[in-house]
Design a protein around this motif. Structure first.
Motif, PDB file in Angstrom:
ATOM      1  N   LEU A   5       0.859  -1.198   0.000  1.00 49.11           N
ATOM      2  CA  LEU A   5       0.000   0.000   0.000  1.00 49.11           C
ATOM      3  C   LEU A   5       0.890   1.241   0.000  1.00 49.11           C
ATOM      4  CD1 LEU A   5      -2.696   1.534   0.288  1.00 49.11           C
ATOM      5  CD2 LEU A   5      -2.593   1.116   2.745  1.00 49.11           C
ATOM      6  N   ALA A  33      -4.658  -2.091  -8.685  1.00 44.90           N
ATOM      7  CA  ALA A  33      -4.813  -2.137  -7.228  1.00 44.90           C
ATOM      8  C   ALA A  33      -4.600  -3.531  -6.633  1.00 44.90           C
ATOM      9  CB  ALA A  33      -6.183  -1.597  -6.847  1.00 44.90           C
ATOM     10  N   ASP A  34      -4.673  -4.569  -7.446  1.00 44.35           N
ATOM     11  CA  ASP A  34      -4.407  -5.900  -6.873  1.00 44.35           C
ATOM     12  C   ASP A  34      -2.917  -6.248  -6.941  1.00 44.35           C
ATOM     13  OD1 ASP A  34      -4.345  -6.141  -9.592  1.00 44.35           O
ATOM     14  OD2 ASP A  34      -5.583  -7.952  -9.703  1.00 44.35           O
ATOM     15  N   GLU A  37      -1.500  -1.315  -4.171  1.00 50.47           N
ATOM     16  CA  GLU A  37      -2.628  -0.435  -3.906  1.00 50.47           C
ATOM     17  C   GLU A  37      -2.100   0.982  -3.646  1.00 50.47           C
ATOM     18  OE1 GLU A  37      -4.970  -1.792  -0.586  1.00 50.47           O
ATOM     19  OE2 GLU A  37      -6.679  -0.597  -1.241  1.00 50.47           O
ATOM     20  N   ARG A  60      -7.202   4.978  -4.257  1.00 42.39           N
ATOM     21  CA  ARG A  60      -8.181   5.092  -3.156  1.00 42.39           C
ATOM     22  C   ARG A  60      -8.112   6.512  -2.613  1.00 42.39           C
ATOM     23  NH1 ARG A  60      -9.463   0.232  -5.035  1.00 42.39           N
ATOM     24  NH2 ARG A  60      -8.381  -1.486  -4.088  1.00 42.39           N
TER      25      ARG A  60
END
Ligand SMILES: O=C(CO)COP(=O)(O)O
Length: 252
Positions: A5, A33-34, A37, A60
């Motif tokens: 992340l 995002a997989d 992220e 996000r």
């Protein structure tokens, strides 16, 4: 497997117009995002504009803080319920600047963690460490205490969803990041604390980030470490080119 992340924390920077241009500029330039992220935490008053501009939905859009009550007579506060309703997945909780300038105590931070989880969002729980404490060898006690206090009353099921960030205050905004050894040590300590409070399974699933002067030229070394699952970048997340580089650290 823990998906890395890469998160930015804009703090109290940018205008709504600048926030919109940033989001437009990163469209199509961030990893899936997989795989990695990506998130940007921004002031609450920019969030809807950012969500609207985020056409590809890869990034996000996150909040920097919120209150611990869902609604009521709390002038000026941001409701976690309203954030969730907007579609915000992450909220930072307990940043050292909130602790220092807004007197957020461990108890307030704990209530906020519970409120974020109760409203179906994921808290990015920040854990601080001052240089004085590092030099006096008090670090272990301090980090363990902050993590335990923030997670009081959090169920095992909810604990498995959280993100924790190790953010030594001496590295924040200083231009000098912790070394990768120091970052690994802090993140490992947090993981061990989660294992002690919950279980090895929870500890192995939770993502632990490092924050403090992360830049495109030091991220690769930090991300190589076993217990560093991502970063929380302040200054270097403000510029879109630099954030795109952080997000694509695997190619640096
Ligand atoms: O506070 C931080 C992220 O939450 C780190 O800030 P800097 O990257 O500017 O040091």
């Amino acid at each position: 497997m823990r998906i890395p992340l890469i998160a930015g924390n804009w703090k109290m920077n940018k205008s709504v117009t600048e926030a919109r241009s940033f989001i437009e500029a990163v469209q199509g330039k961030l990893p899936a995002a997989d795989v990695v992220e990506t998130a940007i935490a921004a002031p609450a008053l920019f969030l809807q504009t950012m969500l609207d501009a985020n056409r590809d939905q890869v990034l996000r859009v996150a909040a920097e803080t919120c209150y611990y009550e869902d609604e009521g007579a709390y002038t000026g506060e941001t409701s976690p319920k309203a954030l969730h309703e907007m579609g915000i997945p992450y909220t930072i909780v307990g940043h050292s600047e909130r602790r220092r300038y807004f007197n957020e105590t461990d108890d307030v931070i704990n209530r906020k963690v519970l409120a974020v989880l109760r409203n179906g969002m994921t808290p990015i729980v920040c854990c601080d460490e001052t240089m004085g404490r590092r030099e006096s060898g008090e670090k272990i006690h301090w980090v363990v205490n902050q993590v335990s206090a923030a997670l009081k009353g959090v169920s095992l099921e909810d604990a498995a969803k959280i993100v924790v960030a190790y953010e030594p205050s001496w590295a924040i905004g200083s231009g000098t990041s912790a070394s990768s050894d120091q970052a690994e040590e802090g993140c490992y300590l947090i993981r061990q604390t989660l294992a002690d409070i919950y279980s090895d399974e929870v500890a192995n699933g939770v993502r632990v980030l490092y924050g403090g002067s992360v830049k495109p030229d030091n991220i690769a070394g930090l991300m190589k470490r076993d217990n560093v699952d991502g970063v929380l970048a302040g200054g270097s997340s403000l510029d879109e080119h630099s954030f795109i580089q952080l997000a694509n650290y695997q190619n640096l």
